[in-house]
Design a protein around this motif. Structure first.
Motif, PDB file in Angstrom:
ATOM      1  N   LYS A 106      -6.600  48.824  42.103  1.00 37.40           N
ATOM      2  CA  LYS A 106      -7.181  48.442  40.817  1.00 37.40           C
ATOM      3  C   LYS A 106      -6.349  47.282  40.297  1.00 37.40           C
ATOM      4  CE  LYS A 106      -8.573  53.030  39.188  1.00 37.40           C
ATOM      5  NZ  LYS A 106      -8.181  54.102  38.272  1.00 37.40           N
ATOM      6  N   PRO A 107      -6.879  46.388  39.503  1.00 35.70           N
ATOM      7  CA  PRO A 107      -8.287  46.342  39.079  1.00 35.70           C
ATOM      8  C   PRO A 107      -9.215  46.117  40.277  1.00 35.70           C
ATOM      9  CG  PRO A 107      -7.104  44.358  38.390  1.00 35.70           C
ATOM     10  CD  PRO A 107      -6.091  45.298  38.939  1.00 35.70           C
ATOM     11  N   LEU A 108     -10.344  46.787  40.246  1.00 38.44           N
ATOM     12  CA  LEU A 108     -11.234  46.785  41.395  1.00 38.44           C
ATOM     13  C   LEU A 108     -11.867  45.423  41.651  1.00 38.44           C
ATOM     14  CD1 LEU A 108     -13.191  50.137  41.149  1.00 38.44           C
ATOM     15  CD2 LEU A 108     -11.566  49.455  42.900  1.00 38.44           C
ATOM     16  N   ASN A 109     -11.843  45.039  42.919  1.00 37.47           N
ATOM     17  CA  ASN A 109     -12.618  43.894  43.357  1.00 37.47           C
ATOM     18  C   ASN A 109     -13.901  44.507  43.919  1.00 37.47           C
ATOM     19  OD1 ASN A 109     -13.885  42.220  45.241  1.00 37.47           O
ATOM     20  ND2 ASN A 109     -11.998  41.142  45.719  1.00 37.47           N
ATOM     21  N   PHE A 110     -15.005  44.342  43.187  1.00 37.25           N
ATOM     22  CA  PHE A 110     -16.220  45.073  43.544  1.00 37.25           C
ATOM     23  C   PHE A 110     -16.873  44.566  44.836  1.00 37.25           C
ATOM     24  CE2 PHE A 110     -15.738  46.504  39.173  1.00 37.25           C
ATOM     25  CZ  PHE A 110     -15.895  47.868  39.369  1.00 37.25           C
ATOM     26  N   ASP A 111     -16.652  43.291  45.174  1.00 36.57           N
ATOM     27  CA  ASP A 111     -17.166  42.793  46.460  1.00 36.57           C
ATOM     28  C   ASP A 111     -16.469  43.526  47.604  1.00 36.57           C
ATOM     29  OD1 ASP A 111     -18.897  40.999  45.281  1.00 36.57           O
ATOM     30  OD2 ASP A 111     -17.400  39.398  45.226  1.00 36.57           O
ATOM     31  N   LEU A 112     -15.142  43.665  47.453  1.00 34.27           N
ATOM     32  CA  LEU A 112     -14.356  44.388  48.462  1.00 34.27           C
ATOM     33  C   LEU A 112     -14.806  45.850  48.528  1.00 34.27           C
ATOM     34  CD1 LEU A 112     -11.849  44.482  50.405  1.00 34.27           C
ATOM     35  CD2 LEU A 112     -10.520  45.179  48.402  1.00 34.27           C
ATOM     36  N   LEU A 113     -14.997  46.440  47.366  1.00 33.00           N
ATOM     37  CA  LEU A 113     -15.429  47.837  47.299  1.00 33.00           C
ATOM     38  C   LEU A 113     -16.747  48.040  48.045  1.00 33.00           C
ATOM     39  CD1 LEU A 113     -14.934  50.694  45.884  1.00 33.00           C
ATOM     40  CD2 LEU A 113     -16.649  49.925  44.264  1.00 33.00           C
ATOM     41  N   VAL A 114     -17.714  47.195  47.754  1.00 34.23           N
ATOM     42  CA  VAL A 114     -19.034  47.309  48.398  1.00 34.23           C
ATOM     43  C   VAL A 114     -18.907  47.117  49.914  1.00 34.23           C
ATOM     44  CG1 VAL A 114     -21.298  46.188  48.636  1.00 34.23           C
ATOM     45  CG2 VAL A 114     -20.396  46.730  46.359  1.00 34.23           C
ATOM     46  N   ASP A 115     -18.097  46.135  50.326  1.00 31.50           N
ATOM     47  CA  ASP A 115     -17.888  45.906  51.763  1.00 31.50           C
ATOM     48  C   ASP A 115     -17.309  47.140  52.448  1.00 31.50           C
ATOM     49  OD1 ASP A 115     -18.849  43.354  51.549  1.00 31.50           O
ATOM     50  OD2 ASP A 115     -16.885  42.381  51.578  1.00 31.50           O
ATOM     51  N   LYS A 116     -16.293  47.728  51.818  1.00 32.94           N
ATOM     52  CA  LYS A 116     -15.635  48.910  52.407  1.00 32.94           C
ATOM     53  C   LYS A 116     -16.595  50.097  52.450  1.00 32.94           C
ATOM     54  CE  LYS A 116     -11.442  47.291  52.955  1.00 32.94           C
ATOM     55  NZ  LYS A 116     -11.034  46.915  54.305  1.00 32.94           N
ATOM     56  N   VAL A 117     -17.328  50.293  51.364  1.00 33.38           N
ATOM     57  CA  VAL A 117     -18.276  51.410  51.308  1.00 33.38           C
ATOM     58  C   VAL A 117     -19.314  51.259  52.419  1.00 33.38           C
ATOM     59  CG1 VAL A 117     -20.166  52.404  49.945  1.00 33.38           C
ATOM     60  CG2 VAL A 117     -17.938  51.970  48.875  1.00 33.38           C
ATOM     61  N   LYS A 118     -19.810  50.040  52.583  1.00 35.97           N
ATOM     62  CA  LYS A 118     -20.807  49.802  53.635  1.00 35.97           C
ATOM     63  C   LYS A 118     -20.198  50.025  55.005  1.00 35.97           C
ATOM     64  CE  LYS A 118     -24.056  46.807  51.272  1.00 35.97           C
ATOM     65  NZ  LYS A 118     -24.500  45.439  51.019  1.00 35.97           N
ATOM     66  N   LEU A 119     -18.986  49.548  55.190  1.00 28.15           N
ATOM     67  CA  LEU A 119     -18.302  49.712  56.472  1.00 28.15           C
ATOM     68  C   LEU A 119     -18.195  51.197  56.850  1.00 28.15           C
ATOM     69  CD1 LEU A 119     -16.497  48.289  58.713  1.00 28.15           C
ATOM     70  CD2 LEU A 119     -14.567  48.930  57.264  1.00 28.15           C
ATOM     71  N   TYR A 120     -17.775  52.001  55.890  1.00 33.45           N
ATOM     72  CA  TYR A 120     -17.558  53.417  56.183  1.00 33.45           C
ATOM     73  C   TYR A 120     -18.828  54.251  56.225  1.00 33.45           C
ATOM     74  CZ  TYR A 120     -12.504  53.057  56.277  1.00 33.45           C
ATOM     75  OH  TYR A 120     -11.232  52.743  56.629  1.00 33.45           O
ATOM     76  N   THR A 121     -19.888  53.801  55.567  1.00 32.43           N
ATOM     77  CA  THR A 121     -21.106  54.604  55.573  1.00 32.43           C
ATOM     78  C   THR A 121     -22.053  54.180  56.692  1.00 32.43           C
ATOM     79  OG1 THR A 121     -22.058  53.158  53.894  1.00 32.43           O
ATOM     80  CG2 THR A 121     -21.095  55.239  53.136  1.00 32.43           C
ATOM     81  N   GLU A 122     -21.801  53.034  57.311  1.00 31.83           N
ATOM     82  CA  GLU A 122     -22.707  52.600  58.386  1.00 31.83           C
ATOM     83  C   GLU A 122     -22.238  53.030  59.755  1.00 31.83           C
ATOM     84  OE1 GLU A 122     -23.052  48.429  57.645  1.00 31.83           O
ATOM     85  OE2 GLU A 122     -24.297  48.751  55.877  1.00 31.83           O
ATOM     86  N   GLN A 123     -21.091  53.697  59.825  1.00 33.27           N
ATOM     87  CA  GLN A 123     -20.546  54.071  61.127  1.00 33.27           C
ATOM     88  C   GLN A 123     -21.438  55.057  61.877  1.00 33.27           C
ATOM     89  OE1 GLN A 123     -16.609  55.303  60.040  1.00 33.27           O
ATOM     90  NE2 GLN A 123     -15.754  53.274  60.361  1.00 33.27           N
ATOM     91  N   ASP A 124     -22.173  55.876  61.135  1.00 30.81           N
ATOM     92  CA  ASP A 124     -22.988  56.893  61.808  1.00 30.81           C
ATOM     93  C   ASP A 124     -24.365  56.380  62.234  1.00 30.81           C
ATOM     94  OD1 ASP A 124     -21.903  59.202  59.255  1.00 30.81           O
ATOM     95  OD2 ASP A 124     -20.910  58.556  61.096  1.00 30.81           O
ATOM     96  N   ASP A 125     -24.797  55.299  61.616  1.00 28.13           N
ATOM     97  CA  ASP A 125     -26.186  54.858  61.858  1.00 28.13           C
ATOM     98  C   ASP A 125     -26.372  54.322  63.272  1.00 28.13           C
ATOM     99  OD1 ASP A 125     -26.443  55.589  59.322  1.00 28.13           O
ATOM    100  OD2 ASP A 125     -26.673  53.584  58.473  1.00 28.13           O
TER     101      ASP A 125
END
Length: 125
Positions: A106-125
């Motif tokens: 923090k303070p959150l960099n929301f672009d980084l946050l979205v990138d990381k979230v996508k990275l970790y949630t797309e691993q199963d697809d």
């Protein structure tokens, strides 16, 4: 739709994070502490947990540890991204030891946050 738990005791950060991730088509459940994370996790499956480290009742470190010790083989392996303003109190090894995959300062960099979230949630697809 991928489901994410946001555990954050600041409602400002919680709401902002929620809005940004909903725009990216994630389904969000927001909670205020580690105990609530375990409660909702008990009822449903999720794809990722965004975890503030400093929370009342049960902090992010303890919560991560308990998640990794769950008997459910799927739930115990959910990716956990820590969000913290006090990362300097912990080393990356401290995070890894309790099972946190990565942390976002923090303070959150929301672009980084979205990138990381996508990275970790797309691993199963």
């Amino acid at each position: 739709m991928k489901k994410i738990i946001i555990a954050e005791d600041s409602s400002v950060i919680q709401n902002l994070t929620k809005k940004i991730l909903q725009i990216q088509n994630f389904s969000i459940i927001a909670v205020k502490n580690g105990q609530e994370v375990l409660d909702v996790l008990n009822k449903e499956d999720f794809d990722l947990i965004l975890m503030d480290i400093n929370m009342p009742k049960m902090d992010g470190m303890e919560c991560a540890k308990q998640i990794r010790n769950l008997t459910d083989p799927i739930k115990s392996k959910i990716p956990i991204l820590a969000i913290t303003g006090n990362a300097k109190n912990y080393s990356i090894n401290d995070f890894k030891e309790v099972g946190i995959n990565e942390y976002i300062p923090k303070p959150l960099n929301f672009d980084l946050l979205v990138d990381k979230v996508k990275l970790y949630t797309e691993q199963d697809d």
